[in-house]
Write an enzyme that holds these catalytic residues in place. Structure first.
Site, PDB file in Angstrom:
ATOM      1  N   LYS A  35       0.874  -1.179   0.000  1.00 43.61           N
ATOM      2  CA  LYS A  35       0.000   0.000   0.000  1.00 43.61           C
ATOM      3  C   LYS A  35       0.910   1.227   0.000  1.00 43.61           C
ATOM      4  O   LYS A  35       2.025   1.179   0.515  1.00 43.61           O
ATOM      5  CB  LYS A  35      -0.888  -0.034   1.270  1.00 43.61           C
ATOM      6  CG  LYS A  35      -1.661   1.246   1.566  1.00 43.61           C
ATOM      7  CD  LYS A  35      -2.819   1.471   0.616  1.00 43.61           C
ATOM      8  CE  LYS A  35      -3.557   2.792   0.907  1.00 43.61           C
ATOM      9  NZ  LYS A  35      -4.193   3.350  -0.302  1.00 43.61           N
TER      10      LYS A  35
ATOM     11  N   GLY B 266      -7.588   8.019  -0.138  1.00 42.89           N
ATOM     12  CA  GLY B 266      -6.777   9.189   0.228  1.00 42.89           C
ATOM     13  C   GLY B 266      -5.450   8.832   0.874  1.00 42.89           C
ATOM     14  O   GLY B 266      -4.921   9.564   1.715  1.00 42.89           O
ATOM     15  N   LEU B 267      -4.901   7.690   0.470  1.00 43.67           N
ATOM     16  CA  LEU B 267      -3.563   7.251   0.911  1.00 43.67           C
ATOM     17  C   LEU B 267      -3.456   7.122   2.427  1.00 43.67           C
ATOM     18  O   LEU B 267      -2.450   7.518   3.034  1.00 43.67           O
ATOM     19  CB  LEU B 267      -2.468   8.193   0.376  1.00 43.67           C
ATOM     20  CG  LEU B 267      -2.373   8.336  -1.140  1.00 43.67           C
ATOM     21  CD1 LEU B 267      -1.187   9.221  -1.517  1.00 43.67           C
ATOM     22  CD2 LEU B 267      -2.239   6.977  -1.817  1.00 43.67           C
TER      23      LEU B 267
ATOM     24  N   ASN C 105       4.122   6.436  -6.644  1.00 40.16           N
ATOM     25  CA  ASN C 105       2.704   6.684  -6.939  1.00 40.16           C
ATOM     26  C   ASN C 105       2.506   8.140  -7.331  1.00 40.16           C
ATOM     27  O   ASN C 105       2.209   8.992  -6.500  1.00 40.16           O
ATOM     28  CB  ASN C 105       1.843   6.317  -5.729  1.00 40.16           C
ATOM     29  CG  ASN C 105       0.363   6.353  -6.071  1.00 40.16           C
ATOM     30  OD1 ASN C 105      -0.011   6.724  -7.191  1.00 40.16           O
ATOM     31  ND2 ASN C 105      -0.479   5.993  -5.116  1.00 40.16           N
TER      32      ASN C 105
ATOM     33  N   CYS D 298      -2.259   9.044  -7.673  1.00 44.90           N
ATOM     34  CA  CYS D 298      -3.442   8.829  -6.827  1.00 44.90           C
ATOM     35  C   CYS D 298      -4.450   9.944  -7.109  1.00 44.90           C
ATOM     36  O   CYS D 298      -4.134  11.124  -6.937  1.00 44.90           O
ATOM     37  CB  CYS D 298      -3.059   8.833  -5.346  1.00 44.90           C
ATOM     38  SG  CYS D 298      -4.518   8.749  -4.294  1.00 44.90           S
TER      39      CYS D 298
ATOM     40  N   LYS E 131       4.408   4.991 -11.406  1.00 45.02           N
ATOM     41  CA  LYS E 131       3.018   4.545 -11.615  1.00 45.02           C
ATOM     42  C   LYS E 131       2.213   5.695 -12.204  1.00 45.02           C
ATOM     43  O   LYS E 131       2.025   6.735 -11.560  1.00 45.02           O
ATOM     44  CB  LYS E 131       2.399   4.045 -10.307  1.00 45.02           C
ATOM     45  CG  LYS E 131       1.006   3.450 -10.521  1.00 45.02           C
ATOM     46  CD  LYS E 131       0.525   2.642  -9.331  1.00 45.02           C
ATOM     47  CE  LYS E 131      -0.826   1.997  -9.609  1.00 45.02           C
ATOM     48  NZ  LYS E 131      -1.310   1.193  -8.480  1.00 45.02           N
TER      49      LYS E 131
ATOM     50  N   THR F  34      -6.041   4.231 -11.230  1.00 43.07           N
ATOM     51  CA  THR F  34      -7.494   4.206 -11.452  1.00 43.07           C
ATOM     52  C   THR F  34      -7.968   5.364 -12.340  1.00 43.07           C
ATOM     53  O   THR F  34      -7.308   6.393 -12.452  1.00 43.07           O
ATOM     54  CB  THR F  34      -8.238   4.280 -10.113  1.00 43.07           C
ATOM     55  OG1 THR F  34      -7.764   5.423  -9.400  1.00 43.07           O
ATOM     56  CG2 THR F  34      -8.020   3.031  -9.291  1.00 43.07           C
TER      57      THR F  34
ATOM     58  N   GLY G   1      -4.635  -3.030 -13.858  1.00 44.59           N
ATOM     59  CA  GLY G   1      -5.910  -2.547 -14.373  1.00 44.59           C
ATOM     60  C   GLY G   1      -6.834  -3.658 -14.798  1.00 44.59           C
ATOM     61  O   GLY G   1      -6.917  -4.017 -15.969  1.00 44.59           O
ATOM     62  N   GLY G   2      -7.530  -4.225 -13.814  1.00 44.27           N
ATOM     63  CA  GLY G   2      -8.649  -5.107 -14.138  1.00 44.27           C
ATOM     64  C   GLY G   2      -8.324  -6.560 -14.390  1.00 44.27           C
ATOM     65  O   GLY G   2      -9.233  -7.338 -14.706  1.00 44.27           O
TER      66      GLY G   2
HETATM   67  C1  SIN Z   1      -5.979   5.797  -2.322  1.00 45.77           C
HETATM   68  O1  SIN Z   1      -5.404   5.514  -1.254  1.00 45.77           O
HETATM   69  O2  SIN Z   1      -6.671   6.816  -2.401  1.00 45.77           O
HETATM   70  C2  SIN Z   1      -5.836   4.928  -3.523  1.00 45.77           C
HETATM   71  C3  SIN Z   1      -4.456   4.905  -4.015  1.00 45.77           C
HETATM   72  C4  SIN Z   1      -4.282   5.304  -5.440  1.00 45.77           C
HETATM   73  O3  SIN Z   1      -5.230   5.356  -6.211  1.00 45.77           O
HETATM   74  O4  SIN Z   1      -3.153   5.569  -5.825  1.00 45.77           O
END
Ligand code: SIN
Length: 319
Positions: A46, A73-74, A128, A131, A166, A194, A244-245
Site C-alpha cells: 500500500k 486518500g492514501l 505513486n 493517486c 506509476k 485508477t 488494471g482489471g
Molecule cells: C488511495 O489511497 O486513495 C488509492 C491509491 C491510489 O489510487 O493511488
C-alpha cells in the site's frame, strides 16, 4: 513440457509475472492465510507517505458494475512506522518486495526514497504519481510531464534501487508522460492507476463518495489498461508493469502480449483473496496448452500495425 514463467522487470528477476497491486493486498503478509507470498512474483505495498495520513472521510468506497470506486486518500501510518514495524516482517517472505511511495511534493517523494534506500528487503520503489484521491483530484504529478519528470528525477537521485513510475490513465497521451519519466531516470512504468469517476444517489441528489470523485478499478477498466500498456510499451524502452482489471491467468497473458513484463492483480483480490494464487498456478498449464516454453516470449508480441489506424486516421504509436 517444461515451461518457464520467469520474467524480468529491468534487472529485477521475478519467478512469475504476477504481482499484487498497491492498496489491494495490505503490505503483503496480511493475505498469507489465503496464498503463500512465496508463490507470487512479488508484493507491492500500500502507498507509504512521509507523514501518517488518516485518509479521506467515509464513505470512500462504492461498488460499480464490474468494478469499484475508491477515494481512500492514501491512508497509512507513515514511513517511519513502515520501516520499523512492517519491513522487518517482510524479511524471508520468499518473494520480491516492492514498496509504493506517495507524496504531495517532489520533496515528499525524495524523502521516502532516501529513507528506504538502505533497506535491503525493498527490491524496487513504485512511485505513486497518480493517486486521484488527494490534492483535489488534480493529479499534478501524473498529468504534467514536467512535474512527473521532476518527481522521478528527485527519487532517482535519492536511491540506487529500481524506480517504477506509476502513471495515471486520466491523460490524453500517456505515452508522453511515459517518455518524460523514462528520460528522468525511471527503470519501469506501472500502467495504470485508477480512472477518475463518480457514483450518484439520485434520490438524495448526492455523490456516493465523500470526495465526490474517486478512482474506478476492476474488470471494467481492463480494456483501457490494455490500450495504455500498448501505448506505453511503444513509447519507451523501459519495461512496463501492467495494472488494471486483471482477474485471470488469461488476462495476465493478454497484458504480456500487449507489452507488459509483469502484471499486478488488484481489485480482484477484494472479490477473491485466493485468486492471485490460482492465477499463478494456472499459468504453466496455459503455456503448455499453447506450446509456449518461455512466458517471456509473449512480452510485446502483439501483432498490431504501428501506427494504429482509426477509420483511416493514423494515431502515432511510436516504438
Ligand atoms: C488511495 O489511497 O486513495 C488509492 C491509491 C491510489 O489510487 O493511488
Amino acid at each position: 513440457m517444461t515451461v518457464s514463467t520467469i520474467v524480468h522487470v529491468g534487472a529485477l528477476e521475478l519467478k512469475n509475472p504476477v504481482l499484487s497491486a498497491s492498496g489491494t493486498y495490505g503490505h503483503g503478509l496480511e493475505m498469507s492465510n489465503f496464498v503463500s507470498p512465496a508463490l507470487l512474483g512479488g508484493l507491492v505495498s500500500k502507498t507509504v507517505t512521509r507523514k501518517p495520513r488518516p485518509g479521506n472521510a467515509p464513505p470512500r468506497m462504492a461498488e460499480t458494475p464490474s468494478g469499484m470506486l475508491n477515494s481512500i486518500g492514501l491512508e497509512n501510518r507513515g514511513i517511519e512506522y513502515y520501516k520499523k514495524e512492517v519491513l522487518p516482517t517482510l524479511r524471508g517472505a520468499g518473494t520480491r518486495i516492492i514498496t509504493n511511495i506517495g507524496g504531495e511534493s517532489v520533496e515528499d517523494f525524495a524523502y521516502c526514497a532516501e529513507l528506504l534506500d538502505s533497506e535491503s528487503v525493498v527490491e524496487a520503489l513504485e512511485v505513486n504519481l497518480s493517486c486521484p484521491n488527494i490534492q483535489g483530484a488534480k493529479l499534478p504529478f501524473s498529468t504534467d510531464a514536467n512535474l512527473a519528470a521532476a518527481a522521478i528525477a528527485a527519487v532517482r537521485k535519492a536511491t540506487k534501487k529500481p524506480v517504477w513510475a506509476k502513471l495515471s490513465p486520466n491523460v490524453t497521451s500517456i505515452g508522453d508522460i511515459a517518455k518524460a519519466v523514462e528520460a528522468a531516470g525511471a527503470d519501469a512504468i506501472t500502467a495504470i492507476n485508477t480512472l477518475l469517476g463518480m457514483a450518484i444517489d439520485w434520490q438524495k441528489r448526492l455523490p456516493l463518495l465523500s470526495t465526490t470523485f474517486g478512482g474506478l478499478s476492476g474488470p471494467a477498466i481492463k480494456p483501457v489498461a490494455l490500450r495504455m500498456v500498448v501505448e506505453c510499451s511503444r513509447s519507451v524502452r523501459i519495461p512496463i508493469v501492467a495494472a488494471g482489471g486483471a482477474r485471470s491467468a488469461d488476462d495476465v497473458l493478454e497484458f504480456l502480449v500487449a507489452g507488459a513484463s509483469a502484471v499486478q492483480i488488484g481489485t480482484w483480490n477484494f472479490v477473491d483473496p485466493a485468486a492471485i494464487g490460482v492465477i499463478v498456478n494456472e499459468l504453466p498449464r496455459l503455456l503448455r496448452d499453447s506450446k509456449i516454453a518461455d512466458i517471456a516470449d509473449l512480452i510485446g508480441s502483439l501483432r498490431a500495425p504501428t501506427p494504429v489506424k482509426f477509420e483511416g486516421v493514423e494515431a502515432s504509436l511510436e516504438r
